[in-house]
Design a protein around this motif. Structure first.
Motif, PDB file in Angstrom:
ATOM      1  N   PRO A 236       0.840  -1.204   0.000  1.00  0.00           N
ATOM      2  CA  PRO A 236       0.000   0.000   0.000  1.00  0.00           C
ATOM      3  C   PRO A 236       0.871   1.248   0.000  1.00  0.00           C
ATOM      4  N   ASP A 237       0.292   2.345  -0.484  1.00  0.00           N
ATOM      5  CA  ASP A 237       1.042   3.600  -0.634  1.00  0.00           C
ATOM      6  C   ASP A 237       0.003   4.717  -0.581  1.00  0.00           C
ATOM      7  N   VAL A 238       0.275   5.782   0.169  1.00  0.00           N
ATOM      8  CA  VAL A 238      -0.755   6.797   0.409  1.00  0.00           C
ATOM      9  C   VAL A 238      -1.197   7.487  -0.886  1.00  0.00           C
ATOM     10  N   CYS A 239      -0.336   7.557  -1.906  1.00  0.00           N
ATOM     11  CA  CYS A 239      -0.795   8.229  -3.143  1.00  0.00           C
ATOM     12  C   CYS A 239      -1.819   7.379  -3.855  1.00  0.00           C
ATOM     13  N   TYR A 240      -1.780   6.032  -3.654  1.00  0.00           N
ATOM     14  CA  TYR A 240      -2.812   5.166  -4.246  1.00  0.00           C
ATOM     15  C   TYR A 240      -4.140   5.386  -3.543  1.00  0.00           C
ATOM     16  N   ALA A 278       4.598  10.583   3.988  1.00  0.00           N
ATOM     17  CA  ALA A 278       5.458   9.689   3.213  1.00  0.00           C
ATOM     18  C   ALA A 278       4.561   8.694   2.487  1.00  0.00           C
ATOM     19  N   ASP A 279       5.170   7.894   1.577  1.00  0.00           N
ATOM     20  CA  ASP A 279       4.351   6.930   0.818  1.00  0.00           C
ATOM     21  C   ASP A 279       3.774   5.869   1.752  1.00  0.00           C
ATOM     22  N   ARG A 280       4.542   5.515   2.783  1.00  0.00           N
ATOM     23  CA  ARG A 280       3.990   4.586   3.792  1.00  0.00           C
ATOM     24  C   ARG A 280       4.649   4.879   5.128  1.00  0.00           C
ATOM     25  N   PRO A 287       6.482  16.412  -0.886  1.00  0.00           N
ATOM     26  CA  PRO A 287       5.280  17.192  -1.254  1.00  0.00           C
ATOM     27  C   PRO A 287       4.275  16.385  -2.069  1.00  0.00           C
ATOM     28  N   PHE A 288       4.755  15.440  -2.890  1.00  0.00           N
ATOM     29  CA  PHE A 288       3.864  14.643  -3.746  1.00  0.00           C
ATOM     30  C   PHE A 288       2.905  13.833  -2.873  1.00  0.00           C
ATOM     31  N   HIS A 289       3.454  13.077  -1.899  1.00  0.00           N
ATOM     32  CA  HIS A 289       2.588  12.243  -1.048  1.00  0.00           C
ATOM     33  C   HIS A 289       1.813  13.080  -0.048  1.00  0.00           C
ATOM     34  N   THR A 290       2.348  14.281   0.256  1.00  0.00           N
ATOM     35  CA  THR A 290       1.639  15.173   1.188  1.00  0.00           C
ATOM     36  C   THR A 290       0.334  15.674   0.581  1.00  0.00           C
TER      37      THR A 290
HETATM   38 ZN   LIG Z   1       3.197   6.870  -3.883  1.00  0.00          ZN
END
Ligand SMILES: [Zn+2]
Ligand SMILES: COc1ccc(S(=O)(=O)N2Cc3cc(-c4ccc(C=O)o4)ccc3N(Cc3cncn3C)C[C@H]2Cc2ccc(O)cc2)cc1
Length: 328
Positions: A236-240, A278-280, A287-290
């Motif tokens: 899993p990854d927060v951007c997903y 963070a991604d996980r 900034p991207f995952h934020t």
């Molecule tokens: Zn990600």
């Protein structure tokens, strides 16, 4: 070897949104001595600016940004072909052209851009088969169909493109499992589904797909940790969280996933020292995952945040009548 298919949430994970900490994290990218010109990698910069500015707008802290400096920097990335590059002097690309337009709209400065030359630039990248290339290198990706339709819609120039052939190409990328891939025959991926479902919604053609089948593929992305992954058997990854939740919101099927478990995972991705997501859990915030962690929480109705539009990942405040009316 036994590949981990999930993550454990650390015991002492944050269990609420650390909003002010994130604003400071994003702002440190903006301070004079560390302005974008040095911190953000040039090949990413205009996209990085959109991620930072959008995170502040979603957090109701846009007034902390130096509007004029950022707007002038973005306008300085315009090329004679009508497109925008990631930094001054860099070649135009659809990804950065969309981020430039989105940033200008967030700052209510879209009148400073020339809608006709930008939409002509986008039109020039549409292929005979309806697909879009990201730039002159010729790479075709359904991501670029979303960039094209979103950019032209936001400029009020959607009719510049051949929407029927664009939709025909998207449907060639629709897999029997209910997902979408990068190109016809590519395997299904959460990020591509977000792009294709978003593009179909802008085109008003969501009735072309079996929305329950697509929503079911997306719901299967949820892991025991509560987090969502991009494909089966991936971590899993927060951007997903954003790609899957925004797609489900567009399809009117947000109820297909366990939102409490999802929120718990997103909160655990926050860095309670530096701020940011963070991604996980345990990885470095960026900034991207934020921005995508904050946007996902806004979709769940966190009322300390501005309400986010699932198609454009921008506040409903800045979009106003540019929002696409949805039908479920
Ligand atoms: Zn990600
Ligand atoms: C750090 O490694 C990467 C890898 C890919 C990229 S990317 O530009 O092709 N891109 C966006 C992206 C950005 C970051 C990042 C780090 C610091 C900053 C400053 O703002 O942004 C990190 C990752 C990332 N990725 C890769 C990724 C994210 N989660 C899993 N992965 C493998 C996504 C990637 C593609 C992309 C997605 C959406 C979008 O609007 C633009 C590009 C950038 C950095």
């Amino acid at each position: 070897d036994f590949a981990r298919k999930d993550v454990d949430l650390p015991q002492n994970s944050p269990n609420e949104l650390l909003k002010d900490l994130h604003a400071n994290f994003i702002n440190q990218y903006e301070k004079n001595k560390n302005s974008y010109h040095y911190i953000m990698a040039e090949h990413l910069r205009v996209s990085g600016i959109y991620w930072c500015v959008n995170a502040m707008d979603l957090s109701k802290q846009l007034e902390r940004m130096s509007t004029e400096e950022i707007v002038n920097y973005v306008l300085g990335c315009r090329n004679t072909d009508g497109g925008y590059g990631p930094a001054p002097g860099h070649d135009s690309h659809l990804l950065h052209t969309l981020c430039a337009v989105q940033t200008l709209i967030i700052f209510n400065s879209i009148e400073k851009a020339d809608a006709d030359t930008i939409s002509e630039y986008v039109k020039g990248l549409q292929q005979e088969d309806g697909s879009f290339c990201g730039d002159l290198s010729g790479e075709v990706d359904t991501r670029f169909t979303l960039c094209s339709l979103a950019t032209c819609h936001l400029l009020g120039r959607l009719s510049t493109l051949n929407i029927d052939s664009a939709v025909r190409f998207l449907m060639r990328c629709y897999n029997t499992d209910g997902g979408f891939g990068t190109r016809p025959g590519s395997e299904s991926h959460s990020g591509q589904i977000y792009c294709c479902v978003g593009a179909l919604a802008i085109a008003g053609r969501l009735d072309e797909i079996d929305r329950d089948r697509t929503a079911e593929w997306l719901a299967f992305r949820q892991c025991d940790s509560g987090g969502l992954n991009g494909r089966p058997e991936k971590l899993p990854d927060v951007c997903y969280s954003w790609w899957v939740l925004a797609s489900l919101a567009i399809l009117g099927r947000l109820n297909f996933i366990d939102s409490d478990a999802m929120k718990k995972f997103i909160y655990a991705c926050q860095d309670d020292e530096t701020g940011g997501f963070a991604d996980r859990p345990g990885d470095c915030a960026d900034p991207f995952h934020t921005v995508f962690g904050i946007a996902a929480l806004s979709l769940f109705g966190d009322d300390t945040l501005e309400s986010v539009d699932p198609i454009f990942c921008m506040t409903k405040r800045c979009l106003g009548d540019k929002q696409v009316e949805m039908y479920y």
